[in-house]
Scaffold this motif. Structure first.
Motif, PDB file in Angstrom:
ATOM      1  N   ILE A 267       0.809  -1.219   0.000  1.00 29.34           N
ATOM      2  CA  ILE A 267       0.000   0.000   0.000  1.00 29.34           C
ATOM      3  C   ILE A 267       0.843   1.270   0.000  1.00 29.34           C
ATOM      4  CG2 ILE A 267      -1.724   1.266   1.379  1.00 29.34           C
ATOM      5  CD1 ILE A 267      -2.541  -1.668   2.253  1.00 29.34           C
ATOM      6  N   VAL A 268       1.932   1.251   0.784  1.00 27.52           N
ATOM      7  CA  VAL A 268       2.844   2.405   0.835  1.00 27.52           C
ATOM      8  C   VAL A 268       4.266   1.850   0.706  1.00 27.52           C
ATOM      9  CG1 VAL A 268       1.329   3.824   2.286  1.00 27.52           C
ATOM     10  CG2 VAL A 268       2.991   2.274   3.377  1.00 27.52           C
ATOM     11  N   ALA A 288       4.600   7.830   1.583  1.00 22.48           N
ATOM     12  CA  ALA A 288       3.191   7.705   1.229  1.00 22.48           C
ATOM     13  C   ALA A 288       2.758   8.809   0.280  1.00 22.48           C
ATOM     14  CB  ALA A 288       2.346   7.763   2.500  1.00 22.48           C
ATOM     15  N   LYS A 289       1.969   8.405  -0.720  1.00 19.32           N
ATOM     16  CA  LYS A 289       1.319   9.406  -1.585  1.00 19.32           C
ATOM     17  C   LYS A 289       0.248  10.103  -0.738  1.00 19.32           C
ATOM     18  CE  LYS A 289       3.239   8.303  -5.531  1.00 19.32           C
ATOM     19  NZ  LYS A 289       3.743   6.916  -5.513  1.00 19.32           N
ATOM     20  N   GLN A 290      -0.057  11.340  -1.051  1.00 19.21           N
ATOM     21  CA  GLN A 290      -1.040  12.132  -0.289  1.00 19.21           C
ATOM     22  C   GLN A 290      -0.708  12.087   1.204  1.00 19.21           C
ATOM     23  OE1 GLN A 290      -4.229   9.604  -2.359  1.00 19.21           O
ATOM     24  NE2 GLN A 290      -5.350  11.426  -1.658  1.00 19.21           N
ATOM     25  N   ARG A 291       0.562  12.252   1.506  1.00 20.43           N
ATOM     26  CA  ARG A 291       1.031  12.121   2.881  1.00 20.43           C
ATOM     27  C   ARG A 291       0.266  13.023   3.852  1.00 20.43           C
ATOM     28  NH1 ARG A 291       5.930  14.375   4.871  1.00 20.43           N
ATOM     29  NH2 ARG A 291       5.026  16.317   4.097  1.00 20.43           N
ATOM     30  N   LEU A 294      -3.235  11.783   4.452  1.00 21.21           N
ATOM     31  CA  LEU A 294      -3.180  10.568   5.275  1.00 21.21           C
ATOM     32  C   LEU A 294      -2.928  10.931   6.736  1.00 21.21           C
ATOM     33  CD1 LEU A 294      -2.965   7.477   5.753  1.00 21.21           C
ATOM     34  CD2 LEU A 294      -0.534   7.644   5.115  1.00 21.21           C
ATOM     35  N   GLU A 338       6.868  13.082   1.360  1.00 24.64           N
ATOM     36  CA  GLU A 338       6.311  11.719   1.356  1.00 24.64           C
ATOM     37  C   GLU A 338       6.535  10.963   2.665  1.00 24.64           C
ATOM     38  OE1 GLU A 338       8.062   9.736  -2.003  1.00 24.64           O
ATOM     39  OE2 GLU A 338       7.146  11.104  -3.450  1.00 24.64           O
ATOM     40  N   LYS A 361      -4.992   1.384   5.434  1.00 18.56           N
ATOM     41  CA  LYS A 361      -5.626   0.670   4.315  1.00 18.56           C
ATOM     42  C   LYS A 361      -6.943   1.342   3.938  1.00 18.56           C
ATOM     43  CE  LYS A 361      -3.693  -3.823   5.520  1.00 18.56           C
ATOM     44  NZ  LYS A 361      -3.990  -5.143   6.080  1.00 18.56           N
ATOM     45  N   PHE A 363      -7.823   4.433   4.342  1.00 21.17           N
ATOM     46  CA  PHE A 363      -7.572   5.717   3.676  1.00 21.17           C
ATOM     47  C   PHE A 363      -7.361   5.514   2.169  1.00 21.17           C
ATOM     48  CE2 PHE A 363      -4.555   8.849   2.005  1.00 21.17           C
ATOM     49  CZ  PHE A 363      -5.243  10.027   2.253  1.00 21.17           C
ATOM     50  N   TYR A 364      -6.618   4.453   1.810  1.00 18.51           N
ATOM     51  CA  TYR A 364      -6.325   4.212   0.398  1.00 18.51           C
ATOM     52  C   TYR A 364      -7.383   3.324  -0.273  1.00 18.51           C
ATOM     53  CZ  TYR A 364      -1.781   6.404   1.081  1.00 18.51           C
ATOM     54  OH  TYR A 364      -0.781   7.309   1.351  1.00 18.51           O
ATOM     55  N   LYS A 366      -8.232   0.238   0.499  1.00 20.07           N
ATOM     56  CA  LYS A 366      -7.685  -1.104   0.271  1.00 20.07           C
ATOM     57  C   LYS A 366      -8.121  -2.149   1.296  1.00 20.07           C
ATOM     58  CE  LYS A 366      -5.058  -0.145  -3.365  1.00 20.07           C
ATOM     59  NZ  LYS A 366      -3.725   0.433  -3.239  1.00 20.07           N
TER      60      LYS A 366
END
Ligand SMILES: *Cc1c(COP(=O)(O)O)cnc(C)c1O
Length: 367
Positions: A267-268, A288-291, A294, A338, A361, A363-364, A366
């Motif tokens: 995921i990250v 992490a994307k969109q840190r 998140l 990030e 999970k 948040f993304y 998943k």
């Protein structure tokens, strides 16, 4: 459920009786400064690291400053260090009058990049300060061979890596001198500020000890102007209680890190561990994307996180006068937006870890 980034009280609870009586013993003996509790801890810590000498000082920043001064570093000298460390490393260099030269980091391990060190060496370069960032040892093979080839000293900044090992050898044993911090949140933390210098060099041990104590040899025999930077007796006694637990705390943090990685690796970007090292896991840092989103989402769900560090040193207001450009440090510049440090302390429960990974999970999308 609330989860803090680090919960110092939960660790205290596990050793409360020992800590309380250690503090009482120092008070009973009025052994506040340079007493038997200091000697005991210095002996124990030197033996744990595997060096001849340990000199307790007031904090990790002073440890670096005193070490550099004792090595004769001063105006006109350049010292190479990581761009993505805590400011203490460069402050100590600049305090001596020398210039801190920043170098970008390795894109997967986040420690100083040896290939970029080579390009930063000039005739004024005297030393390299590798930082074992987050508890992961820097690449000491390559740094040592560069140092040898260019006749440079190595001073290790071990503030985040008590107990870490590189190829079976503890970090803190690779440099001519190495510096530790016992700031409360570090892997081995005091209940206030504290630090230590370790070395195998007998002469440097005497010099640094004098420098930390007003340049004195006897009580009022001041051979040079030093500073007042001593580990106090209460902190030394507390550290003596905690040291025997350090390895088991690191092992628990490693287990927590494995669990995080198992749950989050798809995921990250989870932290990599180089072959042949023992990571001390001072921090568990993901990319992490969109840190920022998140981080806000986790915070809204009671989960604290940290960013170590939001701005690489060359771009802090303190170094604005140098006019560094982003393209000089492409890796740290990308990382700064990030990186995210997840809660990590040895008393965390598996339930807390799953609670955190569940939210990441979610948040993304998943789960
Ligand atoms: C904490 C830290 C220091 C300084 O330690 P203090 O005891 O807070 O002065 C130095 N270098 C690094 C990399 C650190 O994380």
């Amino acid at each position: 459920m609330k989860v803090k980034l680090i919960d110092l009280y939960s660790q205290y609870s596990t050793i409360q009786n020992e800590i309380d009586s250690a503090i009482q013993n120092v008070i009973r003996d009025s052994a506040y400064i340079n007493g038997p509790f200091n000697e005991k801890f210095e002996r124990e810590f030197a033996s744990y690291i595997g060096v001849r000498h340990c000199i307790g000082v007031a904090n990790g920043t002073d440890a670096l400053y005193i070490a550099l001064r004792s090595l004769g570093i001063g105006p006109g000298d350049e010292i190479i260090t990581a761009a993505n460390t805590f400011i203490a490393t460069s402050e100590a260099i600049q305090l001596t009058g020398a210039r801190a030269v920043f170098v970008d980091c390795n894109p997967t391990l986040y420690t100083i990049d040896p290939k970029k060190i080579e390009r930063a060496i000039t005739p004024r370069t005297k030393a390299i300060i590798p930082v074992h960032l987050y508890g992961h040892p820097a690449n000491m093979d390559e740094i040592s061979s560069l140092a040898k080839k260019n006749n440079l000293m190595i001073i290790e900044d071990v503030a985040q890596a008590h107990g870490a090992e590189y190829k079976g050898k503890k970090v803190g044993t690779f440099g001519i001198i190495s510096c530790f911090s016992f700031f409360p949140g570090k892997n081995l933390g005091a209940y206030g500020d504290g630090g230590a210098i370790v070395t195998d060099d007998d002469e440097l041990a005497v010099k640094t000890r004098m420098c930390a104590n007003h340049g004195r040899r006897g009580k009022y025999e001041h051979e040079f102007e030093g500073v007042n930077s001593r580990l106090d007796g209460i902190q030394a006694a507390i550290l003596s209680v905690k040291l025997p637990y350090l390895d088991s705390w690191i092992e628990r943090k490693k287990a927590i890190a494995s669990l995080y990685t198992q749950e989050l690796q798809d995921i990250v970007e989870t932290p990599l561990i180089d072959e042949d090292v023992r990571h001390a896991f001072h921090l568990y840092v993901i990319r992490a994307k969109q840190r920022d989103e998140l981080r806000t989402y986790l915070s809204e769900n009671g989960i604290d996180t940290g960013i170590h560090y939001p701005t690489p040193l060359p771009f802090l207001p303190a170094y604005k006068y140098r006019n560094h450009r982003y393209d000089e440090f492409p890796v740290c510049v990308q990382l700064k937006d990030e990186i995210l440090s997840l809660p990590l302390y040895s008393e965390m429960t598996d339930e807390q870890i799953y609670w955190i990974t569940y939210h990441i999970k979610k948040f993304y999308g998943k789960n």
